[in-house]
Design a protein around this motif. Structure first.
Motif, PDB file in Angstrom:
ATOM      1  N   ASP A   1      -0.714  -9.061   2.825  1.00  0.00           N
ATOM      2  CA  ASP A   1      -1.549  -8.689   3.842  1.00  0.00           C
ATOM      3  C   ASP A   1      -1.272  -7.567   4.915  1.00  0.00           C
ATOM      4  O   ASP A   1      -2.237  -6.825   5.141  1.00  0.00           O
ATOM      5  N   THR A   2       0.111  -7.609   5.225  1.00  0.00           N
ATOM      6  CA  THR A   2       0.534  -6.457   5.998  1.00  0.00           C
ATOM      7  C   THR A   2       0.195  -5.306   5.193  1.00  0.00           C
ATOM      8  O   THR A   2      -0.109  -4.106   6.045  1.00  0.00           O
ATOM      9  N   LEU A   3       0.587  -5.063   3.995  1.00  0.00           N
ATOM     10  CA  LEU A   3       0.712  -3.937   3.385  1.00  0.00           C
ATOM     11  C   LEU A   3      -0.632  -3.314   3.181  1.00  0.00           C
ATOM     12  O   LEU A   3      -1.094  -2.086   3.496  1.00  0.00           O
ATOM     13  N   LEU A   4      -1.469  -4.340   2.972  1.00  0.00           N
ATOM     14  CA  LEU A   4      -3.040  -3.937   2.635  1.00  0.00           C
ATOM     15  C   LEU A   4      -3.893  -3.403   3.999  1.00  0.00           C
ATOM     16  O   LEU A   4      -4.656  -2.639   4.059  1.00  0.00           O
ATOM     17  N   SER A   5      -3.095  -4.022   5.222  1.00  0.00           N
ATOM     18  CA  SER A   5      -3.635  -3.450   6.588  1.00  0.00           C
ATOM     19  C   SER A   5      -3.211  -2.181   6.933  1.00  0.00           C
ATOM     20  O   SER A   5      -3.671  -1.617   7.817  1.00  0.00           O
ATOM     21  N   ILE A   6      -2.416  -1.397   6.187  1.00  0.00           N
ATOM     22  CA  ILE A   6      -1.941  -0.048   6.450  1.00  0.00           C
ATOM     23  C   ILE A   6      -2.518   0.905   5.598  1.00  0.00           C
ATOM     24  O   ILE A   6      -2.135   0.957   4.370  1.00  0.00           O
ATOM     25  N   PRO A   7      -3.202   1.731   5.917  1.00  0.00           N
ATOM     26  CA  PRO A   7      -3.883   2.905   5.108  1.00  0.00           C
ATOM     27  C   PRO A   7      -2.962   3.763   4.406  1.00  0.00           C
ATOM     28  O   PRO A   7      -1.889   4.215   5.092  1.00  0.00           O
ATOM     29  N   SER A   8      -3.110   3.809   3.281  1.00  0.00           N
ATOM     30  CA  SER A   8      -2.020   4.764   2.501  1.00  0.00           C
ATOM     31  C   SER A   8      -2.313   5.631   1.280  1.00  0.00           C
ATOM     32  O   SER A   8      -1.823   5.289   0.056  1.00  0.00           O
ATOM     33  N   PRO A   9      -3.659   6.299   1.371  1.00  0.00           N
ATOM     34  CA  PRO A   9      -4.073   6.908   0.136  1.00  0.00           C
ATOM     35  C   PRO A   9      -2.954   7.983  -0.310  1.00  0.00           C
ATOM     36  O   PRO A   9      -2.318   8.434   0.949  1.00  0.00           O
ATOM     37  N   THR A  10      -2.716   8.437  -1.370  1.00  0.00           N
ATOM     38  CA  THR A  10      -1.857   9.490  -1.797  1.00  0.00           C
ATOM     39  C   THR A  10      -1.770  10.619  -0.748  1.00  0.00           C
ATOM     40  O   THR A  10      -2.848  11.118  -0.607  1.00  0.00           O
ATOM     41  N   GLY A  11      -0.608  11.173  -0.263  1.00  0.00           N
ATOM     42  CA  GLY A  11      -0.803  12.017   0.493  1.00  0.00           C
ATOM     43  C   GLY A  11      -0.608  11.644   1.950  1.00  0.00           C
ATOM     44  O   GLY A  11      -0.430  12.405   2.773  1.00  0.00           O
ATOM     45  N   TYR A  12      -0.973  10.401   2.390  1.00  0.00           N
ATOM     46  CA  TYR A  12      -1.040   9.939   3.720  1.00  0.00           C
ATOM     47  C   TYR A  12      -0.335   8.639   3.799  1.00  0.00           C
ATOM     48  O   TYR A  12      -0.732   7.447   4.265  1.00  0.00           O
ATOM     49  N   THR A  13       1.073   8.734   3.336  1.00  0.00           N
ATOM     50  CA  THR A  13       1.663   7.470   2.963  1.00  0.00           C
ATOM     51  C   THR A  13       2.846   6.982   4.310  1.00  0.00           C
ATOM     52  O   THR A  13       3.787   6.222   4.106  1.00  0.00           O
ATOM     53  N   ASP A  14       2.960   8.035   5.143  1.00  0.00           N
ATOM     54  CA  ASP A  14       4.026   7.927   6.148  1.00  0.00           C
ATOM     55  C   ASP A  14       4.237   6.559   6.674  1.00  0.00           C
ATOM     56  O   ASP A  14       5.318   5.895   6.869  1.00  0.00           O
ATOM     57  N   MET A  15       3.403   5.824   7.043  1.00  0.00           N
ATOM     58  CA  MET A  15       3.415   4.821   7.867  1.00  0.00           C
ATOM     59  C   MET A  15       3.652   3.376   7.037  1.00  0.00           C
ATOM     60  O   MET A  15       4.370   2.745   7.398  1.00  0.00           O
TER      61      MET A  15
END
Length: 388
Positions: free
Chosen positions: A16-30
């Motif tokens: 649930d926590t991981l899904l709540s953090i946007p992370s398209p390839t190239g925008y994964t810092d968070m």
């Protein structure tokens, strides 16, 4: 050591926590920061590559031949291709997914001035205007556009608000965790795999399980564009198990329950000995499993091999219905995968020769070549008798 008990509540909380953090390839810092923080909370020190791939090592009785498990934190997404004269945005996909599944998606656009919300729509989106043309419109990325939730009616309006070509677009996951165990969301590929890794690690630490060799926990950041595990392995690692989604669809053996062991994907067969060890562990530990072959699929292991890593590879998956779309799996598959990871990492080393990168023929593996025998005793034919 047999499989360990998995904390399903912890697994679902991680997911649930991981899904709540946007992370398209190239925008994964968070999401990288979130995974690193959780490793530290578990007492495991993590190290990052320049771009953010994560490596954490849980020490075993020996350093080599180390084992590694890998999942990827990046997801599908999109990028702005052009600012349109009508104030909307042309987008192109990040990763391989159909615009059919983009239509109607809520999204966030990340600009240098801040984030904006929007919706990806077909160009003919109004039934009251286009009537049956809505149903006959073609499908494709050139036939959709991103409507921004702001007062933008021209290209100049977009520029004024800070939109530009190359802006990243994340797609809302819209997760639902049902009481019957089904999990529905975009981006289960591969955030469910990452959650499996954390659940297996938590079980090993909680039970104080002893590992025969070091276990490397790897999290890649660009699997959806084919880079994956290309730059996170060390020379200590002799075997690499990728955890990802399996395609539960007609003509496939993958299932939303149990472990799906991939025997091959589009890059070829997985390692004979490692794959069959995983199957034996499923049998010995009463873990439901099935075997499958994927024709239009590759994972972190492929990029590791292509980068020159001489490691044994395997792929274990959670069956996903509608992969790269509105995905669905079941907690049973995720728990089974975590159990298999614990059984594998605590199992004895069978190929001692793998501790060395190069050595002689002594200790090298063999594969069965003899002719198969029937499971029952052959029937002795009666002698032929002629008439008297």
């Amino acid at each position: 050591m047999p499989r360990l008990a998995i904390d399903s509540d912890y697994l679902l909380q991680r997911l649930d926590t991981l899904l709540s953090i946007p992370s398209p390839t190239g925008y994964t810092d968070m999401v990288v920061r979130e995974c690193t923080a959780e490793l530290e909370r578990l007492g495991i020190e993590a190290e990052l590559t320049r771009r953010g791939a994560i490596r954490a090592v849980l020490q075993g009785s020996a350093r080599r031949p180390a084992r590694a498990v890998i999942a990827h934190v990046d997801t599908l997404g999109a990028q702005v291709k052009a600012l349109k004269d009508n104030g909307r945005l042309e987008v192109v996909p990040i990763g391989h997914w159909s615009a059919r599944f983009a239509e109607g998606a809520r999204a966030t656009i990340y600009t240098e001035k801040g984030a904006w919300r929007g919706t990806i729509l077909p160009m003919k989106a109004s039934g009251h205007t286009y009537n049956e043309e809505v149903d006959t419109a073609p499908v494709g990325w050139q036939h959709v556009e991103l409507r921004v939730d702001a007062l933008v009616r021209t290209k100049v309006d977009c520029e004024r608000l800070g939109f530009s070509v190359g802006d990243f677009v994340s797609i809302d996951p819209q997760p639902e965790f049902l009481d019957n165990g089904f999990l529905v969301s975009r981006h289960l590929d591969d955030k469910a795999g990452v959650a499996v890794m954390f659940a297996a690690l938590e079980a090993i630490l909680r039970e104080g399980a002893q590992l025969p060799v070091d276990a490397h926990w790897l999290f890649s950041i660009a699997e959806e564009v084919g880079v994956g595990g290309s730059s996170v392995l060390t020379s200590d690692v002799a075997s690499l198990i990728a955890i990802d989604n399996g395609t539960a669809a007609p003509g496939q053996a993958s299932d939303e329950f149990g472990v799906t062991v991939s025997m091959a994907d589009q890059t070829g067969p997985f390692d004979y000995h490692l794959t069959r060890k995983l199957i034996r562990l499923c049998r010995d530990n009463d873990i439901r499993y099935q075997q499958d072959v994927f024709r239009f699929y590759r994972s972190d292991s492929a990029s590791a091999l292509e980068a020159g890593a001489d490691v044994r590879t395997a792929l274990i998956t959670f069956g996903v219905d509608a992969s790269h779309g509105y995905e669905r799996t079941n907690i049973h598959a995720l728990r089974s995968l975590a159990e298999l990871v614990t059984a594998y990492l605590t199992s004895p080393i069978e190929i001692q020769r793998d501790a060395k990168e190069v050595s002689g023929i002594e200790g090298f593996t063999t594969q069965p070549m003899e002719e198969a025998k029937a499971a029952h005793e052959p029937v002795t034919p009666r002698p032929y008798r002629t008439k008297a």
